[in-house]
Scaffold this motif. Sequence first.
Motif, PDB file in Angstrom:
ATOM      1  N   GLU A 122       0.827  -1.213   0.000  1.00 45.08           N
ATOM      2  CA  GLU A 122       0.000   0.000   0.000  1.00 45.08           C
ATOM      3  C   GLU A 122       0.861   1.262   0.000  1.00 45.08           C
ATOM      4  N   PHE A 123       2.004   1.230   0.691  1.00 47.80           N
ATOM      5  CA  PHE A 123       2.893   2.388   0.678  1.00 47.80           C
ATOM      6  C   PHE A 123       3.474   2.619  -0.720  1.00 47.80           C
ATOM      7  N   ILE A 124       3.836   1.552  -1.408  1.00 44.15           N
ATOM      8  CA  ILE A 124       4.326   1.699  -2.781  1.00 44.15           C
ATOM      9  C   ILE A 124       3.245   2.345  -3.644  1.00 44.15           C
ATOM     10  N   HIS A 125       2.030   1.828  -3.528  1.00 45.77           N
ATOM     11  CA  HIS A 125       0.932   2.360  -4.326  1.00 45.77           C
ATOM     12  C   HIS A 125       0.680   3.835  -4.003  1.00 45.77           C
ATOM     13  N   THR A 126       0.644   4.171  -2.728  1.00 46.45           N
ATOM     14  CA  THR A 126       0.364   5.548  -2.322  1.00 46.45           C
ATOM     15  C   THR A 126       1.465   6.488  -2.792  1.00 46.45           C
ATOM     16  N   ALA A 127       2.712   6.056  -2.689  1.00 43.90           N
ATOM     17  CA  ALA A 127       3.824   6.879  -3.153  1.00 43.90           C
ATOM     18  C   ALA A 127       3.712   7.164  -4.646  1.00 43.90           C
ATOM     19  N   THR A 128       3.347   6.123  -5.419  1.00 40.41           N
ATOM     20  CA  THR A 128       3.227   6.339  -6.870  1.00 40.41           C
ATOM     21  C   THR A 128       2.063   7.281  -7.181  1.00 40.41           C
ATOM     22  N   LEU A 129       0.983   7.228  -6.404  1.00 36.39           N
ATOM     23  CA  LEU A 129      -0.132   8.147  -6.623  1.00 36.39           C
ATOM     24  C   LEU A 129       0.302   9.591  -6.375  1.00 36.39           C
ATOM     25  N   LEU A 130       1.035   9.814  -5.298  1.00 33.40           N
ATOM     26  CA  LEU A 130       1.524  11.160  -5.009  1.00 33.40           C
ATOM     27  C   LEU A 130       2.387  11.685  -6.153  1.00 33.40           C
ATOM     28  N   HIS A 131       3.285  10.850  -6.642  1.00 36.42           N
ATOM     29  CA  HIS A 131       4.158  11.264  -7.734  1.00 36.42           C
ATOM     30  C   HIS A 131       3.371  11.452  -9.029  1.00 36.42           C
ATOM     31  N   ASP A 132       2.419  10.533  -9.307  1.00 35.27           N
ATOM     32  CA  ASP A 132       1.626  10.630 -10.534  1.00 35.27           C
ATOM     33  C   ASP A 132       0.834  11.921 -10.590  1.00 35.27           C
ATOM     34  N   ASP A 133       0.243  12.314  -9.465  1.00 31.17           N
ATOM     35  CA  ASP A 133      -0.571  13.526  -9.456  1.00 31.17           C
ATOM     36  C   ASP A 133       0.276  14.767  -9.734  1.00 31.17           C
ATOM     37  N   VAL A 134       1.522  14.733  -9.302  1.00 27.40           N
ATOM     38  CA  VAL A 134       2.426  15.838  -9.615  1.00 27.40           C
ATOM     39  C   VAL A 134       2.740  15.846 -11.108  1.00 27.40           C
ATOM     40  N   GLY A 156      -0.347  16.842 -13.021  1.00 23.70           N
ATOM     41  CA  GLY A 156      -0.983  18.095 -12.649  1.00 23.70           C
ATOM     42  C   GLY A 156      -2.424  17.893 -12.233  1.00 23.70           C
ATOM     43  N   SER A 157      -2.721  16.735 -11.646  1.00 26.59           N
ATOM     44  CA  SER A 157      -4.094  16.390 -11.295  1.00 26.59           C
ATOM     45  C   SER A 157      -4.597  17.247 -10.140  1.00 26.59           C
ATOM     46  N   GLY A 158      -5.904  17.590 -10.207  1.00 29.15           N
ATOM     47  CA  GLY A 158      -6.518  18.375  -9.152  1.00 29.15           C
ATOM     48  C   GLY A 158      -7.494  17.598  -8.306  1.00 29.15           C
ATOM     49  N   LEU A 159      -7.818  16.365  -8.753  1.00 31.92           N
ATOM     50  CA  LEU A 159      -8.830  15.576  -8.065  1.00 31.92           C
ATOM     51  C   LEU A 159      -8.382  14.124  -8.001  1.00 31.92           C
ATOM     52  N   ARG A 160      -8.536  13.526  -6.838  1.00 32.25           N
ATOM     53  CA  ARG A 160      -8.192  12.117  -6.635  1.00 32.25           C
ATOM     54  C   ARG A 160      -9.226  11.527  -5.690  1.00 32.25           C
ATOM     55  N   ARG A 161      -9.983  10.509  -6.168  1.00 35.63           N
ATOM     56  CA  ARG A 161     -11.045   9.891  -5.357  1.00 35.63           C
ATOM     57  C   ARG A 161     -12.042  10.931  -4.859  1.00 35.63           C
ATOM     58  N   GLY A 162     -12.331  11.904  -5.728  1.00 30.01           N
ATOM     59  CA  GLY A 162     -13.331  12.908  -5.402  1.00 30.01           C
ATOM     60  C   GLY A 162     -12.852  14.006  -4.467  1.00 30.01           C
ATOM     61  N   LYS A 163     -11.562  13.988  -4.079  1.00 26.82           N
ATOM     62  CA  LYS A 163     -11.010  14.995  -3.184  1.00 26.82           C
ATOM     63  C   LYS A 163      -9.873  15.731  -3.874  1.00 26.82           C
ATOM     64  N   ARG A 164      -9.581  16.924  -3.397  1.00 22.29           N
ATOM     65  CA  ARG A 164      -8.438  17.668  -3.928  1.00 22.29           C
ATOM     66  C   ARG A 164      -7.161  16.863  -3.698  1.00 22.29           C
ATOM     67  N   THR A 165      -6.287  16.870  -4.681  1.00 25.90           N
ATOM     68  CA  THR A 165      -5.039  16.120  -4.564  1.00 25.90           C
ATOM     69  C   THR A 165      -4.087  16.815  -3.600  1.00 25.90           C
ATOM     70  N   ALA A 166      -3.166  16.030  -3.061  1.00 27.05           N
ATOM     71  CA  ALA A 166      -2.203  16.574  -2.102  1.00 27.05           C
ATOM     72  C   ALA A 166      -1.364  17.679  -2.715  1.00 27.05           C
ATOM     73  N   ASN A 167      -1.009  17.521  -4.000  1.00 28.44           N
ATOM     74  CA  ASN A 167      -0.172  18.540  -4.631  1.00 28.44           C
ATOM     75  C   ASN A 167      -0.912  19.868  -4.779  1.00 28.44           C
TER      76      ASN A 167
END
Length: 337
Positions: A87-99, A102-113
């Motif tokens: 799960e940590f690998i997956h979450t880390a890749t999501l954080l990097h992918d959103d950067v 340039g994503s603004g939405l992830r699972r209906g919420k604002r992205t961390a970036n």
Amino acid sequence: MTATVTPLHRKAAPSLEPMVRLVEADMKQVNAVILDRMQSDVPLIPELAGHLIAGGGKRMRPMLTLACARLLDYDGTRHHKLAASVEFIHTATLLHDDVVDGSGLRRGKRTANMIWGNPASVLVGDFLFSRSFELMVEDGSLRVLRILSNASAVIAEGEVNQLTAQRRIETTEERYLDIIGAKTAALFAAACRIAAVVAERDESVELALDAYGRNLGIAFQLIDDAIDYLSDGATMGKDTGDDFRDGKVTLPVILAHARGSDEDRQFWRDAMEGRRASDDDLAHATRLLRETGALDDTFARARIYGQRAVDALGGLGSGHARAALVEAVEFAVARAY
């Protein structure tokens, strides 16, 4: 031509509930590990990591590790830390992918970036990768370390491959399958395969679970790429047409471009290169995807990979664990309907 495939039959709508119930007790232990290992004396780290980890994700990948361990009648506890590592690998890749996206939405919420900025998202992603490797080392199995570290490298390669293919309409179906096989299916495969290692099964069982996870991952991503043109933020957790506006050349686009008229092909080239990105352009793209059968054939392809995943289980296990793993495949494919 639309592929023919034996359907995965089920009377009721398939869901992940059987898997959730199957691994509920184990998942509590995994969540405890996740909560403990995302802590840091630097307050921003648990704050940002918690935003995504608590963001409503299905936790499908760690659940697959736990369900595969149950399939093999493993009764130890090693899989708890390893599922957290997944799960940590997956979450880390999501954080990097959103950067990267340039994503603004992830699972209906604002992205961390969008909340904390790109630098913080990248660095917290790095922190989670490091925590993941700490958990692998604590397990003590070089084979587990090899499987998960290789998956991490392959995921990164897949993301770079996708980045270099972005806005290139000439991307082939073969390259597209290489990309999703790396960026999505590799972690599904590894999450399942490590269960065979902790259960001390032979390599044939490892390979069977690897094939199950890999084919499930490909089916999952094919459906995601198709319903990007059909869904909404409430269903997908991202805006409709994100891939279209980002110039991601996915299988539906590849098929529609190949089957279209000269005028259609020019539209796709302009769209993927960023010159046609309005709501009207997205609506036109969706019409072309429907008219050429590109969406239907992408769904059909996903069903083929889904059936391969089920077939890969072969004679492994029975009962609730096997049924839950089969229904997880059906759920992944049924999201299109």
